[in-house]
Design an enzyme around this catalytic site. Structure first.
Site, short mmCIF file in Angstrom:
data_model
loop_
_atom_site.label_atom_id
_atom_site.label_comp_id
_atom_site.label_asym_id
_atom_site.label_seq_id
_atom_site.Cartn_x
_atom_site.Cartn_y
_atom_site.Cartn_z
N PRO A 2 -59.40 -2.75 -19.87
CA PRO A 2 -59.50 -1.69 -18.88
C PRO A 2 -58.61 -1.93 -17.67
O PRO A 2 -58.38 -3.06 -17.27
CB PRO A 2 -60.98 -1.71 -18.49
CG PRO A 2 -61.67 -2.39 -19.61
CD PRO A 2 -60.69 -3.38 -20.16
N GLU A 3 -58.14 -0.83 -17.11
CA GLU A 3 -57.40 -0.91 -15.85
C GLU A 3 -58.40 -1.06 -14.70
O GLU A 3 -59.58 -0.76 -14.83
CB GLU A 3 -56.56 0.35 -15.67
CG GLU A 3 -55.66 0.70 -16.85
CD GLU A 3 -54.44 -0.19 -16.96
OE1 GLU A 3 -53.99 -0.73 -15.93
OE2 GLU A 3 -53.93 -0.35 -18.08
N LYS A 51 -60.80 -6.84 -12.15
CA LYS A 51 -61.44 -6.34 -13.36
C LYS A 51 -62.80 -6.98 -13.61
O LYS A 51 -63.36 -6.85 -14.69
CB LYS A 51 -60.51 -6.57 -14.55
CG LYS A 51 -59.19 -5.83 -14.43
CD LYS A 51 -58.36 -6.03 -15.67
CE LYS A 51 -57.01 -5.34 -15.50
NZ LYS A 51 -56.20 -5.46 -16.72
N ARG A 248 -51.00 -7.05 -26.47
CA ARG A 248 -50.56 -5.93 -25.66
C ARG A 248 -49.16 -5.45 -26.03
O ARG A 248 -48.21 -6.24 -26.01
CB ARG A 248 -50.61 -6.32 -24.18
CG ARG A 248 -52.02 -6.51 -23.68
CD ARG A 248 -52.08 -7.05 -22.28
NE ARG A 248 -51.65 -8.44 -22.20
CZ ARG A 248 -52.01 -9.28 -21.25
NH1 ARG A 248 -52.80 -8.86 -20.28
NH2 ARG A 248 -51.59 -10.53 -21.25
#
Length: 263
Positions: A2-3, A51, A248
């Site tokens: 998540p950002e 985060k 990623r």
């Protein structure tokens, strides 16, 4: 993963649902804290730090959780069926009158003293959505390793906290550099890049999708992220993709962005 703006929204949801109420149910389904009894403790609040999520209780205790790739918190009303996944994926349950927060697939569930929170979040750089946001310090940390790849430096939460893969790719595009370009090449624009990162996350803190372009239409919300082989929204060149690492993907426009890139 998540950002930071997504984590900020989750923190807000937990905070609004639980704060000020005593726990009627508390179940931490991890070996280290399986016998911990939080029942009766009043929830003081949930705050995001980058985060990370910090849920504080009276008596000086904090529940530290992190979503990483697959974790999520879901809220349910009385009698409502829990639908976030099978029971064996539940890692934490916090219930108050009228609401129950259920943490699914949480890779980090840690109960600690509130005065020790710095031991789990003290390493983080300035929080893009936090009261401690300090753009000058973020730029200083980014510039400290000029040979490091820009994409990796932006993703490193020790430099600035809150950027995930979507924003890392989009910020590289906005800097006109590939994710593998050295930070030194971005030095003239690091101030503007940090300011833009803050602006984007702040604008998106209450809306989903992490849009970075002025066009809200589906498929046009990001300059390059998720657009492999599709036209760059600025010049029309097909966007390329490769891997930052095992988890990623990276995206870039070979015309708009200069710098090294995988063949």
């Amino acid at each position: 993963m998540p950002e930071g703006d997504s984590v900020h929204r989750v923190a807000g949801q937990l905070d609004r649902a639980l704060t000020g109420l005593p726990l009627l149910t508390a179940d931490l389904r991890v070996p280290a804290h399986a016998t911990a009894d939080l029942t009766g403790r009043r929830v003081l609040g949930t705050v995001p730090r980058g985060k990370h999520l910090l849920t504080r209780f009276d008596g000086g205790l904090t529940l530290h959780t992190h979503l990483r790739m697959d974790g999520r918190w879901a809220l349910y009303g009385p009698g409502q069926r829990w639908t976030g996944g099978p029971g064996h994926q539940i890692r934490a349950v916090l219930g108050v009158e009228g609401r129950t927060a259920v943490g699914y697939r949480l890779p980090v569930v840690q109960l600690l003293r509130t005065v020790e929170e710095d031991s789990v979040v003290g390493h983080l750089g300035p929080d893009l959505l936090g009261p401690d946001w300090d753009p000058a310090e973020a730029v200083r940390r980014l510039a400290a390793d000029p040979e490091r790849a820009l994409g990796a430096a932006l993703l490193d939460q020790r430099n600035l906290a809150g950027i995930g893969n979507i924003y890392a790719n989009e910020l590289c595009f906005l800097a006109a550099l590939t994710p593998w370009a050295p930070v030194a090449d971005a030095r003239p624009v690091l101030d503007r890049l940090a300011a833009r990162a803050h602006q984007l996350l702040d604008a998106n803190r209450e809306r989903p999708g992490h849009p970075t372009t002025p066009d809200p239409r589906p498929g046009r919300q990001h300059w390059v992220y998720g657009r492999a082989s599709r036209p760059c929204l600025r010049c029309g060149t097909p966007v390329r993709t490769a891997r930052h690492d095992r988890e990623r993907p990276a995206y870039w426009c070979p015309r708009c962005q200069r710098g090294p890139a995988p063949r």
